[in-house]
Every structure is written in C-alpha cells, then in structure tokens.
Design a protein around this motif. Structure first.
Motif, PDB file in Angstrom:
ATOM      1  N   UNK A 113      -3.272  -5.321   0.601  1.00 54.34           N
ATOM      2  CA  UNK A 113      -2.792  -4.021   0.129  1.00 54.34           C
ATOM      3  C   UNK A 113      -3.797  -3.541  -0.911  1.00 54.34           C
ATOM      4  N   UNK A 114      -4.401  -2.413  -0.664  1.00 52.98           N
ATOM      5  CA  UNK A 114      -5.539  -2.000  -1.477  1.00 52.98           C
ATOM      6  C   UNK A 114      -5.477  -0.530  -1.854  1.00 52.98           C
ATOM      7  N   UNK A 115      -5.655  -0.302  -3.142  1.00 52.31           N
ATOM      8  CA  UNK A 115      -5.795   1.059  -3.658  1.00 52.31           C
ATOM      9  C   UNK A 115      -7.283   1.413  -3.672  1.00 52.31           C
ATOM     10  N   UNK A 116      -7.628   2.631  -3.335  1.00 55.89           N
ATOM     11  CA  UNK A 116      -9.042   3.046  -3.378  1.00 55.89           C
ATOM     12  C   UNK A 116      -9.169   4.520  -3.709  1.00 55.89           C
ATOM     13  N   UNK A 117      -8.157   5.073  -4.350  1.00 56.71           N
ATOM     14  CA  UNK A 117      -8.215   6.493  -4.663  1.00 56.71           C
ATOM     15  C   UNK A 117      -8.118   7.321  -3.397  1.00 56.71           C
ATOM     16  N   UNK A 118      -8.980   8.327  -3.310  1.00 59.18           N
ATOM     17  CA  UNK A 118      -8.979   9.204  -2.132  1.00 59.18           C
ATOM     18  C   UNK A 118      -9.771   8.553  -1.004  1.00 59.18           C
ATOM     19  N   UNK A 119      -9.156   8.446   0.142  1.00 63.19           N
ATOM     20  CA  UNK A 119      -9.840   7.858   1.299  1.00 63.19           C
ATOM     21  C   UNK A 119     -10.607   8.960   2.020  1.00 63.19           C
ATOM     22  N   UNK A 120     -11.862   8.693   2.326  1.00 60.36           N
ATOM     23  CA  UNK A 120     -12.639   9.684   3.089  1.00 60.36           C
ATOM     24  C   UNK A 120     -12.433   9.428   4.589  1.00 60.36           C
ATOM     25  N   UNK A 121     -12.892   8.275   5.069  1.00 55.11           N
ATOM     26  CA  UNK A 121     -12.739   7.958   6.493  1.00 55.11           C
ATOM     27  C   UNK A 121     -11.797   6.764   6.637  1.00 55.11           C
ATOM     28  N   UNK A 122     -10.606   7.043   7.068  1.00 58.84           N
ATOM     29  CA  UNK A 122      -9.575   6.005   7.153  1.00 58.84           C
ATOM     30  C   UNK A 122     -10.024   4.847   8.060  1.00 58.84           C
ATOM     31  N   UNK A 123     -10.715   5.189   9.140  1.00 54.37           N
ATOM     32  CA  UNK A 123     -11.091   4.148  10.099  1.00 54.37           C
ATOM     33  C   UNK A 123     -12.090   3.169   9.490  1.00 54.37           C
ATOM     34  N   UNK A 124     -13.144   3.676   8.891  1.00 56.97           N
ATOM     35  CA  UNK A 124     -14.151   2.758   8.348  1.00 56.97           C
ATOM     36  C   UNK A 124     -13.640   2.083   7.074  1.00 56.97           C
ATOM     37  N   UNK A 125     -12.738   2.753   6.360  1.00 62.09           N
ATOM     38  CA  UNK A 125     -12.144   2.117   5.174  1.00 62.09           C
ATOM     39  C   UNK A 125     -11.362   0.875   5.599  1.00 62.09           C
ATOM     40  N   UNK A 127      -9.445  10.763  -6.901  1.00 64.46           N
ATOM     41  CA  UNK A 127     -10.750  10.953  -6.260  1.00 64.46           C
ATOM     42  C   UNK A 127     -11.242   9.654  -5.640  1.00 64.46           C
ATOM     43  N   UNK A 128     -12.505   9.689  -5.190  1.00 61.96           N
ATOM     44  CA  UNK A 128     -13.045   8.570  -4.408  1.00 61.96           C
ATOM     45  C   UNK A 128     -13.393   7.395  -5.316  1.00 61.96           C
ATOM     46  N   UNK A 129     -13.022   6.189  -4.877  1.00 59.08           N
ATOM     47  CA  UNK A 129     -13.396   4.963  -5.590  1.00 59.08           C
ATOM     48  C   UNK A 129     -13.912   3.973  -4.547  1.00 59.08           C
ATOM     49  N   UNK A 130     -14.965   3.240  -4.915  1.00 62.91           N
ATOM     50  CA  UNK A 130     -15.601   2.323  -3.966  1.00 62.91           C
ATOM     51  C   UNK A 130     -14.658   1.239  -3.477  1.00 62.91           C
ATOM     52  N   UNK A 131     -14.886   0.813  -2.237  1.00 67.52           N
ATOM     53  CA  UNK A 131     -13.937  -0.073  -1.572  1.00 67.52           C
ATOM     54  C   UNK A 131     -14.536  -1.397  -1.119  1.00 67.52           C
ATOM     55  N   UNK A 132     -15.853  -1.500  -1.068  1.00 66.87           N
ATOM     56  CA  UNK A 132     -16.462  -2.693  -0.465  1.00 66.87           C
ATOM     57  C   UNK A 132     -16.062  -3.993  -1.142  1.00 66.87           C
ATOM     58  N   UNK A 133     -16.107  -4.000  -2.461  1.00 65.33           N
ATOM     59  CA  UNK A 133     -15.902  -5.276  -3.151  1.00 65.33           C
ATOM     60  C   UNK A 133     -14.431  -5.717  -3.245  1.00 65.33           C
ATOM     61  N   UNK A 134     -13.529  -4.819  -3.713  1.00 64.88           N
ATOM     62  CA  UNK A 134     -12.210  -5.333  -4.089  1.00 64.88           C
ATOM     63  C   UNK A 134     -11.501  -6.174  -3.038  1.00 64.88           C
ATOM     64  N   UNK A 135     -11.480  -5.781  -1.772  1.00 66.79           N
ATOM     65  CA  UNK A 135     -10.716  -6.628  -0.833  1.00 66.79           C
ATOM     66  C   UNK A 135     -11.408  -7.942  -0.514  1.00 66.79           C
ATOM     67  N   UNK A 136     -12.629  -8.140  -1.048  1.00 69.50           N
ATOM     68  CA  UNK A 136     -13.337  -9.411  -0.800  1.00 69.50           C
ATOM     69  C   UNK A 136     -13.071 -10.423  -1.902  1.00 69.50           C
ATOM     70  N   UNK A 137     -12.121 -10.135  -2.794  1.00 71.28           N
ATOM     71  CA  UNK A 137     -11.956 -10.990  -3.970  1.00 71.28           C
ATOM     72  C   UNK A 137     -10.829 -12.020  -3.823  1.00 71.28           C
ATOM     73  N   UNK A 138      -9.599 -11.557  -3.610  1.00 69.48           N
ATOM     74  CA  UNK A 138      -8.459 -12.460  -3.812  1.00 69.48           C
ATOM     75  C   UNK A 138      -7.972 -13.166  -2.552  1.00 69.48           C
ATOM     76  N   UNK A 139      -8.567 -12.868  -1.415  1.00 71.84           N
ATOM     77  CA  UNK A 139      -8.126 -13.505  -0.175  1.00 71.84           C
ATOM     78  C   UNK A 139      -8.291 -15.009  -0.206  1.00 71.84           C
ATOM     79  N   UNK A 140      -9.419 -15.433  -0.753  1.00 72.21           N
ATOM     80  CA  UNK A 140      -9.728 -16.854  -0.881  1.00 72.21           C
ATOM     81  C   UNK A 140      -8.628 -17.586  -1.669  1.00 72.21           C
ATOM     82  N   UNK A 141      -8.226 -16.968  -2.756  1.00 77.67           N
ATOM     83  CA  UNK A 141      -7.206 -17.551  -3.624  1.00 77.67           C
ATOM     84  C   UNK A 141      -5.865 -17.590  -2.904  1.00 77.67           C
ATOM     85  N   UNK A 142      -5.562 -16.510  -2.198  1.00 75.06           N
ATOM     86  CA  UNK A 142      -4.300 -16.461  -1.461  1.00 75.06           C
ATOM     87  C   UNK A 142      -4.240 -17.602  -0.448  1.00 75.06           C
ATOM     88  N   UNK A 143      -5.363 -17.875   0.204  1.00 75.03           N
ATOM     89  CA  UNK A 143      -5.394 -18.955   1.205  1.00 75.03           C
ATOM     90  C   UNK A 143      -5.224 -20.308   0.519  1.00 75.03           C
TER      91      UNK A 143
END
Lengths: 196, 743
Positions: free
Chosen positions: B622-634, B696-712
């Motif tokens: 579940x990820x917040x990223x402000x305004x989404x530009x392209x839903x598919x690539x996001x 507004x727009x906020x970068x998305x590349x990094x945040x979802x790459x952080x806590x998955x490891x911990x969740x596992x």
C-alpha cells in the motif's frame, strides 16, 4: 563490425564428437587437410549459411564465434542480449528450428543450415503487444529474451494454466521485477488464444 | 501576458493524468529494436575486455602483456590499475578490479587477449567478514560510523556535578529496568550487488576532437562533466547519449574508470571503442549495497509501546569502511529515548554505491524485526504492535496515513483471518505459514529539470529534456503532461530525451525523475499555451482567460461558440516555431510536486521446516505517492520493487570466501535472483486519498523497495516462532535457526 577481420586464429578450436555433426555441415575457407580422422577440425574463418527470421544469410565466423555475437555484430540483430556467459539469464534466447536456445552458449557453426528466429522476427506478433499492454517491461533489457521464451512456451502450451505459466517460464531473469506483468501478459495471450 | 499559474488541472478535467497508459517505447523494447549502449555498433569499432584482478587484496607487481599482444586481432592494450615496467606495485583492494584492458577486433579476440596477460601478484591479508564485529576489531578493520543518544525530555538533565555519560547510562538502565517487556536480539542483512542486466560500459568515438559517448547511465546531463574532468577537456566537447539503459538502480551515475579508459583507447587507436564489463565484473566492481548487522535491546510498556532503544550496528561499504547510515536507526519508529552507535568495517570489497532507497531497506530490516520480536514475546498480534507504536514515529504527521495504510493492507492480505501467534500456526505436513509487516518512508523530492518546448506553426509539438528512462516510463509521463496541457493526443506530441545536448535535467536517482520532468514539462507547456492563447484571443476577439485547450481545439468558455482547432491556433505563431524554455529548481515550493511518502507492505509466506525453503504466498503493498501520472507504470514500479524485496529477502547475497576474500558467486547461475515462479501473488494498492493526491507528484521508485524484505522476515518468524536473524533467509539459515532454537 560489419566486416570480419581476416588473417588470424588459424588454430583448431573444436575437437570431439560434440561438434562433429555441426562441423560436417559447414564449409571451411581453410584447407581441410589438418582434419583429424574421424573427427573433423574446424579452423580459421568459416562461412556458415543460416536462415534468420525467414531470410537466408551467409556469415563468416570463427569456430568460437557464438550465435549471439553473429546476430549482434554481423546481422545487426541486437534484440538477444549478452547478460550471462553461461546462459543462466535467458536474455539471449532465440529459437533454433522452433526450439529455444541461448545464443550466448551456442556456436554459430553449430546452427549451420538451421532456421533462427529472434525477437525482432516476432515483433509484429501478439506477444510483444501483450507485453506492452500488460506493461511487462521496465528497463526492457531482458524483455526480448522473455518474449522469445514466451513464444516457445506457448507453442508447447497454447492453453497453459496460470500454474503452468508460473512453472514454465523460469529460465529468464528480470532485475527490474516485471514477472508479475509477464505473468499477466501470458495469461492474456492464452485467453486470447494468440501465441504470436 | 498574465503570469502563469502553474498547477495541475482539476481532477475531473484530467484526460491523461492518472490514467492507465501503455508506455510509448514499449514495442521498441518488447520487439527487440530498442538500442541500448551495448547494442550500439559503430563502423570499424574495437571491442575492449578488461582483465579483473582475481584476488581481494594484493599488490600487482608486474604485468606482462607481450603474449597478449601477439593474439591475432588484438590491437591495443591499456593499463588501468597496473604498474608500468618501472613503476611501484599497485595495491588492489577489491576482487575484480580491472588491471588492464585489451582492445581487439571482436569479442572473442579481446577475451583471448585478456587470457594471455601475465600478472605477478603479491598476496596480502584479505578480510571480508563484515558480519563478524569481533574479528573485525581483532584485525584492526573497524572505523567509527557515528551515533548518539536522545532521551525523553521528561527525564530531565544531568546535574552540574554529574558525568553526562554516566548519567545517560543510569537513565537508560532505569528505562530498561522499568520496562514491562524487554527484547534483545541480533539481526542482519547481507550485502547485495546491483547486478544490472546491461553491464556498465560505454561505446565511444572521437569526431573532430569531440568525444561522442553512448553510455549506459542514469545521469545523461552530467556524465559529460565526468568524462571532461578526467580527460582534461571541457564538457562542451563531450556529447553523451543514452536512449535506453538496461538497469541502473543507483550505480550508473558516473562514466567510471572503464568509461574513461574507453575514451583514452579510442583516442590512441583512432577507432571507435566499445567497453562493457563482463557479468563477473559487473557483480564484483560495478555496485553493491552495504551490509548491516545489529545488536539491539528495546524496552516497551505493558501495551507494547517501545519507550527505549539501545543499539550497536555494523557492516561494510567496502574498503572505505562505512555501514548503514546511523541516522536511519531505529527506522520510522522513534521511541522517546534511544541510543545508537554504528561501526564501519573495512573489507576488501569494492566500495558501495547508492542502491534503490540507500540505507532504508537495511535500516528497516534491522529495526522492525526487533519490533516484531516484541510482538512475539508478548504473544500479541504484530499488527497491533505496529499500530500502537505509531504514536512514536519520526514523522508524527504521517501516523494517520500509516494507520490507514495498515488497515487497507490487512484487509487485502486477510490479516485477521490468517494471523496466529508466532509459531502457533497449523502445520500442513512440514509446512507452516506466517504473516509479517514492514513500514517505510521516502522523500521522493523532484530533481531540477529544464524543458525546451517547441510548437510549430503546423501544430507539431516537441520537447527536449536531458533526462533518461530507467524503466520508469519517462517518455510516456512527459508526453502525458504535454497532451494534457494542450488538449491533444499522445501521438500528437513528441518527447526527446537521452542526450546531454538537451537542456539539463537531474540524474535519475532517489525517486526524483517523474517529479522533475513533470514539473519542467508542465511549466513549459503552460508557458507555451499562454502564448498560443494570447494569439488566439486576439484573433477571436475574446479574453485569453476564457480559453481552454481541449480535444484538439482552443475553445471559449463563454458559450459564444468561438473556437479554433489546435492547428489553426498554431498557424498564428508565424514562420518560426514558438520556443519556450522552462525550469524547475529542486527544493522550490511548488503546487506541482511535493515530497515525503509513507507506505507499508505485508507478506504471507509458507515455510517448509524440513527443507528450509520459504515460499511467498501473497504480498501486499500500500503506497502513497501524491498525484499519480501514469497509473499503469506506477503499479509496475511497485510490483518490481516488491520482487526486488523478495530477491533480497530470500535469494541474493554477495558471498566472499572467508580465507581469500574472493567473491565466489559472481555469475548469475550462482548469484541467485528470483524467477517468475518465485513471486507468489502480488497485490498493489495505490493509496491516493485527496489529501495525498493534492500534494502533487512525488517519486515512487524507492519507497516500495524498502519494507518488503522486513515483512517477509517477520512473516517467516511468525510462521516458525523462531527468528532467522540474517537476510537473505536461505534454506540453510532457516534450518540453522530451527536447530539453534531446539538447542
């Protein structure tokens, strides 16, 4: 390089029965007198004829030249990628007579007379389109190999279940993590009964 | 012309932004015609291969290239980290360091040339045991890496005659003594490598004294500086092109010494040169992420709210000897009192470089595992412990966002149905299941970016921007912004990126790209549109304020019926195209972009207690990223980040031979990455309440790459009732942890 360089590598590179069949179907530009009976030796530059994406091609290669290097440097087909030298990434997947092989671990002399299909030959088919509509690509470097692997898989399993897809496409590595999208693309292809 | 008011259209007016759009360069990628740096073949080019040092720590005494020079097809041999005939030895501190480069007519000849180079080495003591603090101390391999203490203000101050450190120790001890629950644990996460599928490298040639470079880079606009500085020319004499890049993840900002060598070899030989690393070299020297290991003690109140944290962590970033940044510990959670200390370990490995969300995945993995162990110790639901501890986080204003995200994620993974106390789940044969959580944060601030926008009298629209596409879908988001602003379709606008000759745009690192390019493109488009509307207003004899660009037309909102097509409007521009240069400077407050997001991930795993194998059943992001530009690539970015988390959690690790220090699994057959069959079911939820979207727009590349490891990791612990302390959770480590627990 469009022109292979001449005048070097006169030594024998291939010995043994594993390449005998391939060797017998190529025409060496060098004298065959050095051949050791019963296993021929391929030495020096050699002309090899193959069919690539439906077109007949003749290339001049050394015995050690991989199919990947031939495609990329002589035929300007750079869809197959050099990711791993041991074939473990699947990025250089092409079809040889309809079967998937790693171009990085296949010698060009071994596919003399055979029919090669690369990703570029599939580009107008349904598989690349399904990859686009399911966004099954990020950086895209692994994607051509995946597209060819999917082609080979669907040829064998046109009605694959999701379980079969998950079990059957494990030869390709994607570092960006497009697997979930590739899975959706292949499910869509099966549903449309289109295999490119 | 009135000053332009930069902002996004109202939600209900958006025609492109926020929609699901196929990436514009998709068919080039999936059809194999996209040209990456490795794919660029220039006439008469030389192929270069480097010889990597086979030792982790040694002196190179001498290099004999005479046999290599005799190899047919070898044209030139270049020294990189190797002494010349009368030079002092060169010390090598990392396995794989390139010693010499062999330029030849083709790949095979270059490789054969490399194999004929003879090198005399003097081996030196190698140390790579980054997990072993005691051994590092005994070998003089440690460096202080910061730390400090913060205590709850309510605890007062030391008296004037008290020693501050003694007082702090006393206070910390008191906090632990009065805690209802105390957890002590050791956790760790090994070093991993970037492993870009397109290895680092460049194809270069000199044309009339200028260097033309095809570089696999995340930094098109600034890589020319790197070449210019090293080659003692000016940046205007270097053009860098990168139409496509085969993976970056933080390691491709510089030309690197092999890129510089390519330029030098090209200059000496007078021929174009292609110099790409081999797979083994890519893993060994082209980028790795620091390891982190921690010894932690935490104390919590009766409700499981942590009130005190005390930790020492260590790890390595290679021979420069740093570790996971101490400022990130403890991660997201921030008890009122905490003490933390970090020690860097100097190993004989290549220095680390930025990896997607630098420091955060490790910090998360060595912090939130301890919080989960608190839940285990208390026999309380981990979700409740995470929720309760939101009262003490480092961004208190985000607490309601995290709470909402955790609620959504719990629903999506069916938490309340599947959760069981740690180690108390039902066994199916040898298999047990478990659930785990991680939460994360990231800034995602837009980088600086400039956009040159041209509008032609025939209606053509084209933009130029020195950015790049890492796989984010940069071209597509730029085109969506232009099409949105001008009321056009995507095929009516053309986006040009990937060249240092275009206006500057910041490097793609730190989730800064989509914010950057949408800032510059929206600004340029609004600036240009204002000029076009002024022309149209005069022609239609209306105020420009009532004109809208929509559906390929410029339309008056006054119900007068006055309108003209986009093409007719552009014909008013005249002979010369309308050109606009618009800029965004990083850090400028803007209604178009913002920063700081929250996110959470949950994992549902199945663990085979006989084989130690962990399988992902389901993961939710579940990820917040402000305004989404392209839903598919996001969404794709998030799927990819989750899969990277699976990779780091279960599969990948740099393994150094304990005696020689050599990186032993530097080929893809041995450096394990997940395959399609390893990912389970992934669920992505874009968290976009209006409160977040309006930022507004906020970068998305990094945040979802952080806590998955911990969740596992937490899910595996929930399944087994035993913590597997170090990530990746390989089968051997799972079995070892079970054996240790049995005693």
């Amino acid at each position: 390089m469009s022109q292979p360089t001449k005048g070097f590598s006169r030594r024998a590179f291939l010995r043994g029965s594993g390449v005998a069949a391939a060797a017998s179907s190529v025409t060496s530009t060098q004298s065959a007198s050095a051949a050791i009976v019963p296993v021929p030796i391929i030495a020096g530059e050699t002309q090899v004829s193959l069919t690539v994406n439906g077109q007949k091609k003749t290339v001049t290669v050394e015995p050690r030249t991989t199919l990947l290097d031939t495609l990329r440097y002589q035929l300007n087909l750079t869809g197959a990628k050099p990711v791993s030298s041991d074939g473990s990434s699947g990025a250089s997947t092409v079809l040889v007579d309809g079967k998937p092989v790693m171009a990085s671990t296949t010698l060009t002399v071994a596919v003399s007379g055979k029919s090669i299909s690369t990703c570029e030959g599939l580009k107008d088919g349904d598989i690349p389109k399904a990859f686009v509509s399911n966004d099954a690509q990020q950086c895209g470097f692994c994607t051509p190999g995946f597209v060819v692997a999917v082609k080979a898989f669907l040829n064998q399993h046109p009605d694959a279940t999701e379980e079969q897809i998950r079990a059957g496409l494990n030869g390709n590595i994607c570092r960006c993590g497009t697997y979930a999208n590739v899975l959706q693309a292949v499910i869509a292809l099966v549903k449309g009964n289109q295999n490119g | 012309m009135a000053e332009v008011d930069y902002r996004w259209p109202e939600n209900h007016k958006m025609r492109w932004i926020g929609k699901r759009v196929d990436r514009l360069d998709g068919l080039e990628k999936s059809g194999g015609t996209a040209k990456y740096t490795y794919d660029v073949n220039l006439p008469n080019q030389l192929i270069v291969r480097g010889l990597g040092c086979p030792h982790a720590h040694c002196n190179v005494l001498a290099v004999d290239i005479s046999e290599a020079e005799k190899v047919p097809g070898v044209v030139y041999i270049h020294r990189l980290n190797a002494p010349g005939p009368n030079d002092d030895p060169v010390e090598i501190r990392a396995d794989g360091t390139l010693l010499v480069a062999v330029a030849a007519e083709n790949e095979a000849a270059a490789a054969e040339g490399v194999s004929k180079v003879k090198v005399q080495y003097k081996l030196l003591d190698a140390f790579t045991a980054d997990h072993d603090l005691q051994s590092a101390e005994a070998n003089g391999r440690t460096k202080p890496a910061g730390g400090g203490i913060e205590l709850d203000e309510a605890l007062g101050e030391p008296g004037d005659d008290e020693d501050e450190e003694e007082w702090e120790n006393k206070v910390m001890q008191h906090l632990f003594d009065t805690s209802a629950h105390v957890v002590e644990g050791e956790y760790g996460i090994d070093s991993i490598t970037h492993c870009c599928l397109e290895p680092h490298g460049a194809t270069v040639h000199w044309v009339d004294g200028k260097l033309k470079v095809y570089l696999s880079t995340q930094n098109v606009s600034q890589a020319d500086d790197g070449f210019a500085g090293a080659l003692e020319i000016t940046a205007d004499d270097v053009d860098v092109t990168c139409d496509y890049i085969g993976g970056g993840f933080g390691s491709k900002f510089q030309p690197n010494y092999w890129g510089i060598a390519a330029a030098e070899i090209s200059k000496v030989t007078g021929r174009p040169v292609k110099f790409m690393l081999t797979r083994d070299q890519e893993l060994k020297i082209a980028g790795n992420r620091p390891s982190g290991y921690i010894k932690v003690k935490l104390g919590a109140d009766a409700n499981g709210v942590v009130r005190v944290w005390d930790s020492l962590h260590w790890g390595t970033s290679g021979f420069n000897g740093s570790t996971v940044a101490v400022g990130n510990i403890p991660y997201v959670f921030r008890p009122k009192s905490f003490r933390r200390k970090a020690t860097g370990i100097v190993t004989d490995n290549e220095p680390s470089v930025a990896w997607r969300a630098p420091n955060h995945p490790q910090a998360c993995a060595i912090t939130q595992t301890a919080y989960d162990d608190l839940a285990a110790k208390m026999g309380v639901d981990s979700l409740d412990i995470f929720l309760r501890n939101l009262e003490n986080i480092d961004t208190p204003e985000k607490a309601p966002v995290y709470a909402e995200q955790l609620r959504i994620a719990a629903d999506l993974i069916n938490w309340r149905k599947h959760w069981h106390p740690h180690g108390k789940g039902k066994k199916s044969g040898a298999v047990v299941e478990g659930l785990g959580i991680g939460i994360h944060k990231w800034a995602g601030t837009a980088n600086s970016s400039n956009c040159l926008l041209k509008i032609h009298a025939d209606g053509g629209v084209e933009s130029y921007c020195g950015t790049q596409d890492l796989g984010t879908g940069t071209r597509t988001v730029c085109a969506m912004v232009l099409a949105e602003t001008f009321g056009l379709t995507l095929d009516e606008v053309k986006v040009n990126i990937g060249s240092s000759t275009y206006p500057f745009s910041g490097a793609s690192g730190g989730s800064t790209t989509v914010g950057a390019v949408t800032e510059s493109h929206r600004r340029a488009a609004q600036d240009a549109l204002a000029k076009v509307l002024d022309l149209v207003a005069k022609k239609l004899d209306v105020s420009a304020d009532i004109l809208d660009a929509v559906g390929g037309k410029i339309v008056a909102r006054d119900y007068s019926g006055k309108e003209m097509t986009w093409k007719q409007a552009c014909s008013l521009i005249g002979i010369q195209p309308l050109e606009v240069n618009s800029s965004y400077a990083r850090g400028t407050a803007s209604p178009l972009s913002s920063e700081n997001v929250a996110g959470c991930q949950m994992a549902h795993v199945a663990v085979d207690t006989e084989t130690g194998q962990v399988k992902i059943k389901r993961m939710v992001a579940v990820q917040d990223m402000g305004l989404i530009i392209n839903r598919k690539t996001a969404e794709s970015q998030i799927y990819g980040a989750m899969i990277m988390s699976i990779a780091a959690a279960l599969f990948e690790q740099r393994i150094n031979d304990p005696k020689t220090g050599v990186f032993v699994n530097s080929e893809l057959a041995d450096y394990r990455l997940p395959r399609l069959g390893d990912i389970g079911n992934l669920v992505v939820h874009l968290h976009e309440p209006e409160s977040e979207r309006a930022r507004g727009v906020i970068g998305l590349g990094e945040p979802p790459a952080i806590s998955g490891c911990t969740a596992i990791s937490n899910a595996v612990c929930n399944a087994l009732g035993v913590r597997v302390p170090t990530i990746p959770l390989t089968p051997k480590r799972v079995l070892d942890a079970l054996r240790t627990a049995k005693g």
